[in-house]
Design an enzyme around this catalytic site. Structure first.
Site, short mmCIF file in Angstrom:
data_model
loop_
_atom_site.label_atom_id
_atom_site.label_comp_id
_atom_site.label_asym_id
_atom_site.label_seq_id
_atom_site.Cartn_x
_atom_site.Cartn_y
_atom_site.Cartn_z
N CYS A 59 -10.93 -3.04 18.82
CA CYS A 59 -12.03 -3.69 19.25
C CYS A 59 -12.49 -5.18 18.21
CB CYS A 59 -13.21 -2.85 18.90
SG CYS A 59 -13.38 -2.30 17.34
N ASP B 180 -13.62 -5.21 15.35
CA ASP B 180 -14.76 -4.84 14.44
C ASP B 180 -14.09 -4.75 12.95
OD1 ASP B 180 -16.35 -4.73 16.40
OD2 ASP B 180 -16.81 -2.65 16.38
N CYS C 209 -20.04 -3.02 16.04
CA CYS C 209 -20.93 -2.25 17.11
C CYS C 209 -21.97 -1.46 16.26
CB CYS C 209 -20.04 -1.28 17.87
SG CYS C 209 -19.35 0.23 17.08
N CYS D 50 -15.49 4.64 15.78
CA CYS D 50 -16.15 3.72 14.98
C CYS D 50 -16.32 4.18 13.49
CB CYS D 50 -17.51 3.49 15.36
SG CYS D 50 -17.26 2.89 17.14
FE1 FES Z 1 -15.25 -1.11 17.32
FE2 FES Z 1 -17.34 0.66 17.31
S1 FES Z 1 -16.46 -0.25 18.71
S2 FES Z 1 -16.21 -0.03 15.67
#
Ligand code: FES
Length: 130
Positions: free
Chosen positions: A33, A35, A58, A102
């Site tokens: 993702c 992140d 997120c 996450c």
């Molecule tokens: Fe990447 Fe939540 S979608 S940490």
């Protein structure tokens, strides 16, 4: 749906920031993702004396990082190593299945930071252990 605790930690994340002169600083990311989490720890007497983080991610990543920082604060390094994805999800009264991953960011960052610290400063062995 998110629990009240998730929403609380998302809206009021605890321990956000970067420690000045941290004992250890690590960055972890989720390649799927994009992140990422920057985690700084102050370690004193084999305990987490302070923990701060910056999260780029997120809502669930914000909430899991926040609760993980509360769970880890003041813990011994051995206790903090036991904080895993499930511990974090349970402390938030649950996470939607698709958001469970996450919590890997915070759990992985805490483990990574402690392992890095222990590589640099291996625990002293006592005479009884040698
Ligand atoms: Fe990447 Fe939540 S979608 S940490």
């Amino acid at each position: 749906m998110y629990t009240e605790k998730v929403m609380d930690h998302f809206n009021n994340p605890r321990n956000v920031g970067i420690i000045k002169e941290p004992t250890v600083l690590v960055q972890v990311g989720d390649p799927h993702c994009g992140d990422s989490l920057l985690l700084s720890l102050k370690i004193e007497d084999d305990h987490i004396a302070d923990i701060k983080y910056k999260i780029y991610g997120c809502g669930a990543a914000v909430a899991t990082s926040s609760i993980a920082s509360e769970l880890a604060m003041g813990k011994s390094l051995d206790e903090a190593l036991k904080i895993d994805e499930q511990t974090i999800a349970d402390a938030l009264d649950g996470l939607p299945a698709e958001k469970l991953h996450c919590s890997n960011l915070a759990a992985g960052a805490i483990r990574g930071a402690i392992n890095e610290y222990r590589k640099a400063f291996p625990p002293a062995t006592t005479d009884a252990e040698t």
